[in-house]
Design an enzyme around this catalytic site. Structure first.
Site, PDB file in Angstrom:
ATOM      1  CD1 TRP A   1      -2.590   8.713  -1.497  1.00 18.05           C
ATOM      2  CD2 TRP A   1      -2.703   9.828  -3.405  1.00 18.05           C
ATOM      3  NE1 TRP A   1      -2.964  10.000  -1.292  1.00 18.05           N
ATOM      4  CE2 TRP A   1      -3.032  10.613  -2.617  1.00 18.05           C
ATOM      5  CE3 TRP A   1      -2.854  10.337  -4.991  1.00 18.05           C
ATOM      6  CZ2 TRP A   1      -3.433  11.920  -2.734  1.00 18.05           C
ATOM      7  CZ3 TRP A   1      -2.844  11.534  -5.159  1.00 18.05           C
ATOM      8  CH2 TRP A   1      -3.250  12.303  -4.193  1.00 18.05           C
TER       9      TRP A   1
ATOM     10  CG  LEU B   1      -1.770  -0.968   1.290  1.00 17.81           C
ATOM     11  CD1 LEU B   1      -2.817  -1.221   2.598  1.00 17.81           C
ATOM     12  CD2 LEU B   1      -2.880  -1.127   0.100  1.00 17.81           C
ATOM     13  CG  ASP B   2       2.291   2.939  -3.205  1.00 19.43           C
ATOM     14  OD1 ASP B   2       3.375   2.050  -2.677  1.00 19.43           O
ATOM     15  OD2 ASP B   2       2.047   2.571  -4.499  1.00 19.43           O
ATOM     16  CB  VAL B   3       0.221   5.162   3.194  1.00 22.32           C
ATOM     17  CG1 VAL B   3      -0.456   6.068   4.023  1.00 22.32           C
ATOM     18  CG2 VAL B   3      -0.174   3.850   3.082  1.00 22.32           C
TER      19      VAL B   3
ATOM     20  CG  ASN C   1       6.334   2.635  -0.559  1.00 24.32           C
ATOM     21  OD1 ASN C   1       7.253   3.298   0.003  1.00 24.32           O
ATOM     22  ND2 ASN C   1       6.545   2.539  -1.871  1.00 24.32           N
TER      23      ASN C   1
END
Length: 259
Positions: free
Chosen positions: A142, A129-131, A172
């Site tokens: 995102w 997960l891009d946070v 991430n």
């Protein structure tokens, strides 16, 4: 107790190894296969390789590149990028990859996760997960290299993915990516409390002390980083590196429960 895994994360774009800052201003670093060979010599715990444009551009995984990497790699390999189907996942595993990382597709098609888990087992399925921090507090996840906001918190997503059976979650931090000023502990605290699934934190490490701080806070988990394993010195000369056995032994592996 088990020691945490210290995991270099390599970003791939157009078959080349790159590094970004806050998901922008990418810098070309060379041939990723050469990096894999050097990491072999340094006896890395695990290697994570992400083709960051494959899903965004709706491209198939580059099986030829994955095959070459898996053939060279003498440590557990996690690959992510472009995986859209169970069949693609199975093909990647058949090349010798131990884990796959799902990112944008996990958000768009969460029903894919239990299908893959059923075929390969939860221990082989990772969700990344891009946070990014919101202006007025809190965080959103995102997708597509930080270009589309799901407007849903990472805590909500990790709980959902835990229910779907994933074996590991990578968090991430977009804000910390490539900045080398330490992890976002407000974010890591939130995630650590939100799930029982093993979590690996990525984004922000500038030294082994940053990695040690994560270990001290949360115990035996994965700690991933990019810049500190590909750059050296104040001028960020490109140099593939990794802590020696002696350096790793100096890290305080005491879990919070034992402190």
């Amino acid at each position: 107790m088990l020691r945490p895994r210290i995991i270099p994360c390599l970003l791939i774009r157009d078959k080349g190894l790159i590094k970004t800052q806050q998901f922008k201003s990418s810098r070309y670093l060379g041939d990723p296969i050469n990096a894999v060979r050097i990491f072999n010599e340094k006896q890395v715990d695990e290697l994570m390789v992400l083709d960051i444009d494959a899903s965004k551009q709706n491209k198939e995984p580059d099986y030829k590149m994955i095959d070459k990497m898996a053939s060279e790699c003498r440590m557990p390999l996690c690959y992510g990028g472009g995986i859209q189907t169970v069949e693609q996942a199975q093909r990647i595993f058949s090349l010798g990859v131990e884990k796959i990382s799902l990112s944008s597709v996990a958000i768009r098609k969460p029903e894919l996760i239990p299908d893959i888990v059923e075929k390969v087992g939860s221990q082989s399925v990772v969700v990344t997960l891009d946070v990014k921090k919101k202006i007025f507090g809190g965080y959103d996840v995102w997708i597509h290299n930080g270009t589309i906001n799901t407007k849903i918190s990472p805590e909500t997503w990790v709980k959902k993915f835990e229910e779907l059976g994933v074996g590991e979650i990578v968090i991430n931090s977009i804000d910390k990516d490539g900045m080398m000023k330490g992890y976002d502990y407000q974010l890591t605290d939130k995630i650590f409390k939100a799930t029982h699934v093993p979590v690996t934190f990525l984004g922000g490490a500038g030294s082994l002390a940053d990695i040690e701080e994560v270990v001290k806070r949360y115990g035996s988990i994965g700690v991933a980083a990019g810049s500190i394993f590909v750059f050296k010195g104040n001028y960020k000369a490109v140099l593939i590196n990794y802590p020696t056995s002696e350096e790793k032994n100096e890290i305080n592996y005491l879990s919070p429960l034992e402190a």
